[in-house]
Design a protein around this motif. Structure first.
Motif, short mmCIF file in Angstrom:
data_model
loop_
_atom_site.label_atom_id
_atom_site.label_comp_id
_atom_site.label_asym_id
_atom_site.label_seq_id
_atom_site.Cartn_x
_atom_site.Cartn_y
_atom_site.Cartn_z
N THR A 5 -1.98 -57.67 119.17
CA THR A 5 -2.44 -59.01 119.47
C THR A 5 -2.13 -59.90 118.26
N VAL A 6 -1.55 -61.04 118.53
CA VAL A 6 -1.16 -61.98 117.48
C VAL A 6 -1.97 -63.26 117.66
N GLY A 7 -2.76 -63.61 116.66
CA GLY A 7 -3.54 -64.84 116.69
C GLY A 7 -2.69 -65.97 116.13
N THR A 8 -2.49 -67.00 116.92
CA THR A 8 -1.64 -68.11 116.50
C THR A 8 -2.46 -69.23 115.89
N THR A 9 -1.79 -70.17 115.26
CA THR A 9 -2.47 -71.30 114.62
C THR A 9 -3.12 -72.21 115.65
N GLU A 10 -2.70 -72.14 116.91
CA GLU A 10 -3.31 -72.95 117.97
C GLU A 10 -4.60 -72.32 118.48
N GLY A 11 -5.00 -71.18 117.91
CA GLY A 11 -6.22 -70.51 118.33
C GLY A 11 -6.06 -69.62 119.54
N GLN A 12 -4.84 -69.35 119.97
CA GLN A 12 -4.59 -68.48 121.10
C GLN A 12 -4.23 -67.08 120.61
N ASP A 13 -4.49 -66.08 121.45
CA ASP A 13 -4.08 -64.71 121.16
C ASP A 13 -2.96 -64.33 122.11
N GLU A 14 -1.87 -63.84 121.55
CA GLU A 14 -0.75 -63.34 122.35
C GLU A 14 -0.74 -61.83 122.24
N ARG A 15 -0.52 -61.15 123.37
CA ARG A 15 -0.36 -59.69 123.36
C ARG A 15 1.11 -59.37 123.53
N ILE A 16 1.55 -58.36 122.78
CA ILE A 16 2.93 -57.94 122.89
C ILE A 16 3.02 -56.43 122.72
N GLU A 17 3.90 -55.80 123.52
CA GLU A 17 4.19 -54.38 123.36
C GLU A 17 5.40 -54.27 122.45
N ALA A 18 5.24 -53.59 121.33
CA ALA A 18 6.33 -53.42 120.37
C ALA A 18 6.07 -52.17 119.56
N ASP A 19 7.13 -51.46 119.21
CA ASP A 19 6.97 -50.26 118.40
C ASP A 19 6.65 -50.61 116.95
N LEU A 20 7.12 -51.77 116.49
CA LEU A 20 6.96 -52.12 115.09
C LEU A 20 6.82 -53.62 114.92
N LEU A 21 5.92 -54.04 114.05
CA LEU A 21 5.82 -55.43 113.63
C LEU A 21 6.13 -55.49 112.14
N THR A 22 6.85 -56.51 111.73
CA THR A 22 7.21 -56.66 110.33
C THR A 22 7.26 -58.14 109.98
N THR A 23 7.19 -58.43 108.70
CA THR A 23 7.34 -59.80 108.25
C THR A 23 8.63 -59.93 107.46
N GLU A 24 9.26 -61.06 107.60
CA GLU A 24 10.51 -61.35 106.90
C GLU A 24 10.53 -62.83 106.57
N GLY A 25 10.45 -63.17 105.30
CA GLY A 25 10.48 -64.56 104.87
C GLY A 25 9.36 -65.39 105.46
N GLY A 26 8.19 -64.78 105.69
CA GLY A 26 7.07 -65.49 106.27
C GLY A 26 7.01 -65.44 107.79
N ALA A 27 8.11 -65.06 108.43
CA ALA A 27 8.14 -64.92 109.88
C ALA A 27 7.59 -63.55 110.27
#
Length: 76
Positions: A5-27
């Motif tokens: 679950t990813v909490g966004t700056t708009e206050g919403q939660d997005e669910r995503i199926e993914a094997d891996l999450l990573t950050t790159e340059g702030g993204a």
């Protein structure tokens, strides 16, 4: 495949199926097991990421988000 679950700056939660999450340059990037990018959030567009397990990961389960595993802070 793990569910996140990813909490966004708009206050919403997005669910995503993914094997891996990573950050790159702030993204924040969601990747498949094969390394394919499934979704990306730009810097400043996401706040927190949590890993859902057990009943929480199932669509019929109760909505309980575990402690955040990644926290994105806006750049100034």
């Amino acid at each position: 495949m793990p569910i996140w679950t990813v909490g966004t700056t708009e206050g919403q939660d997005e669910r995503i199926e993914a094997d891996l999450l990573t950050t790159e340059g702030g993204a924040l990037l969601a990747l498949s097991d094969e390394g394919l990018m499934l979704r990306a959030w730009a810097p400043g567009q996401w706040r927190t990421v949590g890993h859902l397990t057990g009943r929480d990961a199932h669509p019929a389960g109760t909505a309980h988000v575990h402690d955040s595993v990644v926290v994105g802070l806006p750049r100034r």
